[in-house]
Design a protein around this motif. Structure first.
Motif, PDB file in Angstrom:
ATOM      1  N   ASN A  27      33.483  92.690  45.018  1.00  0.00           N
ATOM      2  CA  ASN A  27      34.502  92.441  45.900  1.00  0.00           C
ATOM      3  C   ASN A  27      35.882  92.366  45.193  1.00  0.00           C
ATOM      4  OD1 ASN A  27      34.408  89.856  45.406  1.00  0.00           O
ATOM      5  ND2 ASN A  27      34.779  89.444  47.402  1.00  0.00           N
ATOM      6  N   THR A  28      35.861  92.807  43.905  1.00  0.00           N
ATOM      7  CA  THR A  28      37.099  92.956  43.136  1.00  0.00           C
ATOM      8  C   THR A  28      36.779  93.544  41.679  1.00  0.00           C
ATOM      9  OG1 THR A  28      38.618  91.644  42.120  1.00  0.00           O
ATOM     10  CG2 THR A  28      36.898  90.659  41.930  1.00  0.00           C
ATOM     11  N   PHE A  29      37.649  93.671  40.909  1.00  0.00           N
ATOM     12  CA  PHE A  29      37.358  94.166  39.492  1.00  0.00           C
ATOM     13  C   PHE A  29      38.784  94.002  38.710  1.00  0.00           C
ATOM     14  CE2 PHE A  29      39.096  97.801  42.127  1.00  0.00           C
ATOM     15  CZ  PHE A  29      39.808  98.274  41.039  1.00  0.00           C
ATOM     16  N   GLN A  30      38.287  94.377  37.347  1.00  0.00           N
ATOM     17  CA  GLN A  30      39.400  94.117  36.509  1.00  0.00           C
ATOM     18  C   GLN A  30      39.523  95.545  35.722  1.00  0.00           C
ATOM     19  OE1 GLN A  30      40.324  90.610  33.387  1.00  0.00           O
ATOM     20  NE2 GLN A  30      39.069  92.292  32.087  1.00  0.00           N
ATOM     21  N   PHE A  31      40.811  95.846  35.403  1.00  0.00           N
ATOM     22  CA  PHE A  31      41.021  97.200  34.609  1.00  0.00           C
ATOM     23  C   PHE A  31      41.928  97.017  33.623  1.00  0.00           C
ATOM     24  CE2 PHE A  31      43.851  97.054  38.102  1.00  0.00           C
ATOM     25  CZ  PHE A  31      44.965  97.740  37.707  1.00  0.00           C
ATOM     26  N   PHE A  32      41.983  97.928  32.695  1.00  0.00           N
ATOM     27  CA  PHE A  32      43.187  97.879  31.671  1.00  0.00           C
ATOM     28  C   PHE A  32      44.292  98.789  32.074  1.00  0.00           C
ATOM     29  CE2 PHE A  32      40.096  96.702  28.191  1.00  0.00           C
ATOM     30  CZ  PHE A  32      40.906  95.669  27.746  1.00  0.00           C
ATOM     31  N   THR A  33      45.649  98.414  32.134  1.00  0.00           N
ATOM     32  CA  THR A  33      46.640  99.136  32.525  1.00  0.00           C
ATOM     33  C   THR A  33      46.715 100.583  31.900  1.00  0.00           C
ATOM     34  OG1 THR A  33      48.108  98.006  30.984  1.00  0.00           O
ATOM     35  CG2 THR A  33      47.994  97.240  33.444  1.00  0.00           C
ATOM     36  N   ARG A  34      46.394 100.571  30.632  1.00  0.00           N
ATOM     37  CA  ARG A  34      46.528 101.714  29.571  1.00  0.00           C
ATOM     38  C   ARG A  34      45.412 101.410  28.775  1.00  0.00           C
ATOM     39  NH1 ARG A  34      52.422 101.717  28.468  1.00  0.00           N
ATOM     40  NH2 ARG A  34      52.416 100.566  30.663  1.00  0.00           N
ATOM     41  N   ASN A  35      45.323 102.364  27.672  1.00  0.00           N
ATOM     42  CA  ASN A  35      44.435 102.336  26.824  1.00  0.00           C
ATOM     43  C   ASN A  35      44.479 101.107  26.049  1.00  0.00           C
ATOM     44  OD1 ASN A  35      43.299 102.576  23.823  1.00  0.00           O
ATOM     45  ND2 ASN A  35      43.207 104.775  23.886  1.00  0.00           N
ATOM     46  N   PRO A  36      43.342 100.155  25.951  1.00  0.00           N
ATOM     47  CA  PRO A  36      43.206  98.885  25.396  1.00  0.00           C
ATOM     48  C   PRO A  36      44.046  98.575  23.784  1.00  0.00           C
ATOM     49  CG  PRO A  36      41.095  99.560  25.497  1.00  0.00           C
ATOM     50  CD  PRO A  36      42.072 100.497  26.086  1.00  0.00           C
ATOM     51  N   ARG A  37      43.772  99.845  23.136  1.00  0.00           N
ATOM     52  CA  ARG A  37      44.259 100.068  21.715  1.00  0.00           C
ATOM     53  C   ARG A  37      45.291 100.827  21.359  1.00  0.00           C
ATOM     54  NH1 ARG A  37      41.741  95.624  19.946  1.00  0.00           N
ATOM     55  NH2 ARG A  37      39.465  95.460  20.347  1.00  0.00           N
ATOM     56  N   GLY A  38      45.939 101.289  22.690  1.00  0.00           N
ATOM     57  CA  GLY A  38      47.148 102.114  22.442  1.00  0.00           C
ATOM     58  C   GLY A  38      47.995 101.984  23.243  1.00  0.00           C
TER      59      GLY A  38
END
Length: 278
Positions: A27-38
């Protein structure tokens, strides 16, 4: 209710992440706002955002957690790297307002032999530039394992950063169970003591999210290598105590274990079976 989710890929968009979280029992999640290495972020798609907001509302989602790219190092010894961190976080926080009242997490960074105090001052300088009174996003400092010259290896370092930030009401903490274990905090044998120390030094009111990870290494190793739930040096019983601790009730937990989506589904099912706090 156990607020639980995992790290999901943004490849197919926000609405897809919401559906994927539901499909594995989250009932939730995490995500990268942009490429984690870029550095580059995708363009905002309002229809996609609206689709996620609808899913979140209809399914009683907890707050979701955006994660800054690993390349963001506000206390680098290189001015261009520090400037990149400022510009990236500023852009991320502006974009987060499409998903109001959620969370944004970042690693404090590495001072690269400049010294902890210099590093802390650079981090504070960035936060004082990018935080705005009108923003609805809470920015979280992540607790670190202390490898190399990482800042944020102790509760005291996290507290010092927050103490120097002008808009303190926009700040919180994301506690990573693998990181603090590897950093020397004994959450296996003395969870109560660790939480009491956190409350004394930082304040439990600042604790807004938890990265729920087991560890491949023993306590005080300063390694930062995550393990699947119950398969590392924390173990299932310690994880069970963490998710059921009354002082942590209501806080969203985010899995960052070495898993594929099926593995996350199994871990979420396991954690729900261990959860007894209502």
């Amino acid at each position: 209710m156990l607020n639980i989710g995992c790290h999901l890929s943004t490849t197919k968009g926000f609405e897809h992440m919401g559906k994927e979280a539901l499909s594995i029992g989250g009932n939730t999640f995490q995500f990268f706002t942009r490429n984690p290495r870029g550095g580059k972020a995708k363009e905002i798609n309002q229809k996609d955002i609206d689709g996620l907001l609808k899913i979140m509302k209809e399914n009683n989602f907890s707050q979701i957690l955006a994660h800054a790219p690993y390349t963001l190092n506000a206390c680098s010894g290189t001015e261009s790297t520090r400037q990149f961190a400022i510009e990236t976080m500023k852009d991320d926080l502006e974009r987060m307002e499409y998903l109001p009242n959620n969370l944004y997490n970042f690693h404090p960074g590495s001072h690269v032999k400049q010294g902890v105090e210099v590093g802390i001052n650079y981090i504070v300088d960035m936060l004082n530039q990018v935080l705005k009174p009108e923003q609805t996003t809470t920015v979280l400092l992540e607790t670190m394992a202390g490898k190399g010259t990482e800042v944020g290896r102790t509760f005291e370092e996290i507290a010092e950063i927050i103490s120097k930030v002008e808009l303190k009401d926009k700040m919180g903490v994301c506690l990573d169970t693998c990181h603090i274990h590897d950093g020397g905090y004994d959450i296996v044998n003395d969870l109560d003591g660790v939480l009491e120390e956190f409350d004394r030094v930082i304040g439990l009111d600042r604790l807004k999210a938890i990265h729920l990870n087991d560890s491949k290494n023993p306590i005080n190793s300063h390694k930062d290598r995550h393990e699947k739930i119950g398969e590392g040096f924390l173990g299932e019983e310690a994880i069970k105590r963490i998710i059921n601790h009354p002082k942590l009730k209501g806080i969203p937990f985010f899995l960052e274990t070495p898993n594929d989506i099926e593995g996350y589904a199994k871990e979420i099912e396991l954690l729900k079976s261990l959860y007894t706090l209502e």
